[in-house]
Structures are given as C-alpha cells and as structure tokens.
Design an enzyme around this catalytic site. Structure first.
Site, mmCIF file in Angstrom:
data_model
loop_
_atom_site.group_PDB
_atom_site.id
_atom_site.type_symbol
_atom_site.label_atom_id
_atom_site.label_comp_id
_atom_site.label_asym_id
_atom_site.label_seq_id
_atom_site.Cartn_x
_atom_site.Cartn_y
_atom_site.Cartn_z
ATOM 1 N N ARG A 253 -19.967 9.502 -3.661
ATOM 2 C CA ARG A 253 -19.656 9.271 -2.247
ATOM 3 C C ARG A 253 -18.638 8.139 -2.155
ATOM 4 N NH1 ARG A 253 -24.133 6.525 0.717
ATOM 5 N NH2 ARG A 253 -22.693 4.771 0.722
ATOM 6 N N HIS A 257 -21.849 5.145 3.799
ATOM 7 C CA HIS A 257 -22.760 6.181 4.264
ATOM 8 C C HIS A 257 -22.300 6.773 5.593
ATOM 9 C CE1 HIS A 257 -26.400 8.262 5.468
ATOM 10 N NE2 HIS A 257 -26.476 7.514 6.555
ATOM 11 N N TYR A 266 -24.075 -3.237 -1.211
ATOM 12 C CA TYR A 266 -24.892 -2.637 -2.274
ATOM 13 C C TYR A 266 -24.092 -2.020 -3.421
ATOM 14 C CZ TYR A 266 -24.068 1.584 0.587
ATOM 15 O OH TYR A 266 -23.499 2.596 1.321
#
Length: 340
Positions: A253, A257, A266
């Site tokens: 990805r 998100h 993160y």
C-alpha cells in the site's frame, strides 16, 4: 495446489495477446490517474474523504479480466477502483461518488465514496464494516449452484479483514458446499497501521485455506499478468464445479490508509520508497515497453487520454447537482407493500 504455493500457470485463460496486455495496462493507468486526482481534490477541499487503491491495481485488473464481466458476480471492497473500472464503472461515476452527487450509481449520493455498486456488472454494494461482503458472495454462490447457472462470484478483501468472523464464516460455508466463489485477498501489508506479522500467526492469508478445506494460493500482486494467470485457473475450476479458492495477491500500500491517516507514525519514508520499486504500474510498463508490446508514443497517448477523461469527470461532477434533502430516506425504505 497446496495452500501458500505460488502459481503463475494459466492453461485455461484467454490467449494473452498484445491487445489484451495493452487493455489491462490501460485500466491500471486510468485507475492510477483517477486515484491521484482524488488526493488532489481532497487537498483542495473539494471532497471530504478518499480511500486509495494505489499499489493494488495489478491484482484488481488481473482478477477482473479473468471474469465474464457483466455475467459473473462481484462483491468488492473499498480499494477496488481499478476492478470497478474494468467492470464498466466510469471516471464520472467515481468523481460523482467522491462528491456525493445525486446521479452517482452507488447510492444516489447517500453512501460513502468507494462503496461500489453497479447493477450492469452484477457488482453488489458493501457496508462500511469490513468483511461484510464475504457472506454476500457465499450467498450468491449458493444461489448460483442451486440454479445450476454457469457463473462464479469474486469477492475481494484486505488481509487485515481476514481476521473477521464474517470472512471465516463465508469461506467455511463456501468450502463445505463447494460453491463457485473466489476469495481474493489483496495483501497490502498493512491493516490501517498494523503490519501483517501483527495480524496473523501464519505467514500468509493463503495458509488459512488449509484449515478451512479449500485451495489456497499466493501470487505476486504487483504483476498483472501473473494475477490474471492464477485467477483464470481458479475461475475455470469454480465454473466447472471444482469449488472455491482463496488467492492471496501480495503488494504494498503505497499511500496512507485514507485521507484521514498519517502513515509517518507507523512506517518510515525509506520503507515506502523501497517498495515503490515494485509499483505495479512501473512493473507492467517496463514489461510492455521492453517486450515491444507498448511503444513510448502509445504510452504518451494513453497518458493524454487518461488525463482528458479525469479532467472531464471532475468538470462534470463539479456541475452535477446534489441530492435533495428529502431524498435521504427514499428509496432506502419501502414506501408501499403490496399484498397478494
């Protein structure tokens, strides 16, 4: 093939002609340019929310091209822009959805963006809670089997959502009853901010197939042609009565998100940049240019065509009307029940 094995065979697929390869790449490219524009629209304050599929286009396009589009059924998940474009969803449809306009096909402006629905493609809308589309797929698969129809169902999901009970129930039901369902897990390495090794004790989502009694396979989700080959095999198997399969397509990805997420909290920028080297657009473009299937001039023409379509979609959606306030409850509820 045993769960967790990688396969790139495709004896029962359509011939992978140069034209087919270019068509696959075109849908990947169009999806990417639309997705990129959505981020721009969000930063401009023209839309409230966007959830991206950048980095996942190859898995979605490879899967879509293995189906009989318009005949088979699809219960997608929210990152499946490229998949939906292959099924007939248009750039205008997408931007209308982003802006919540009245004529968008998913819900008439009532649903969140990227909650896909397209009647002409047998694509069924899902709910915001993840994994709810998997039981829908199992139910449709059961109906197909009971009616003895020559159809299959594709349902897609992120790897984090394979931890949900609905997903396990759907896969178990499909396996028990040998339903014509393909469970495609788009493993992009993160469930929002949680890496794969914190999501599951097994090495891959494909390994979960062993305990549920169905075929499980892994494939390089950055290679559209590899995905197409594997998906063609399992679609043919399901269509011939061979039961369901679980396919895990691995990719990365590239974006956060969603537009509400700051992924710097993160994962490092170095990690993201390293994984961009396997960007599926880059992988497919390199393959096609080096093999002579696509020329630099054709690529430039595709880019111009994609830009024109994205520009048109944005201009159209900006002028389109919002739904009237009184339409919020209609046709959500049945207004009249006719009794026999």
């Amino acid at each position: 093939m045993k769960a967790g094995n990688t396969s790139t065979g495709g004896a029962k697929q359509m011939e992978v002609t140069a034209e087919l390869k270019r068509d696959m790449f075109w849908h990947m490219l169009l999806s990417r340019r639309l997705d990129e524009r959505a981020w721009v629209l969000h930063r401009q304050g023209k839309i409230a929310f966007h959830i991206s599929g950048i980095g996942q286009e190859a898995a979605q396009v490879g899967a879509a091209f293995a189906l009989r589009r318009g005949e088979d059924w699809v219960t997608p998940y929210y990152r499946d822009l490229a998949l939906m474009l292959c099924l007939g969803y248009t750039p205008r449809d997408f931007v209308l959805s982003l802006m919540g306009k009245r004529e968008e096909p998913n819900s008439g402006g009532r649903q969140m963006p990227s909650h896909w629905s397209l009647r002409s493609a047998n694509a069924v809308s899902h709910s915001a809670p993840v994994a709810t589309q998997a039981p829908h797929a199992a139910g449709i698969g059961l109906a197909i089997k009971m009616r003895k129809e020559d159809k299959v169902v594709l349902t897609t999901i992120g790897e984090g959502s394979t931890s949900q009970g609905e997903w396990y129930e759907a896969v178990n039901w499909a396996a028990i009853h040998a339903l014509p369902v393909i469970f495609l897990v788009e493993n992009n390495q993160y469930a929002i901010s949680v890496p794969t090794d914190k999501q599951m004790a097994v090495k891959s989502a494909a390994d979960k197939a062993c305990g549920l009694g169905l075929d499980g396979r892994m494939v390089d989700g950055t290679d559209v042609f590899a995905v197409y080959a594997v998906m063609s095999e399992v679609v043919a198997k399901a269509r011939s009565g061979g039961g369901p399969s679980l396919i895990e397509a691995r990719m990365y990805r590239i974006t956060p998100h969603s537009s509400d997420d700051d992924d710097r909290s993160y994962r490092t920028r170095e990690e993201v940049e390293e994984n961009k080297k396997r960007d599926p657009i880059l992988v497919a473009r390199t393959q096609l240019l080096e093999s002579g299937v696509l020329s630099a001039r054709e690529l430039e023409e595709m880019e111009s065509r994609a830009k024109a379509m994205v520009d048109d979609a944005v201009a159209y959606a900006e002028k389109a009307p919002y739904p009237a306030v009184e339409e919020a409850a209609y046709p959500v509820y049945v207004e009249e029940v006719r009794r026999a």
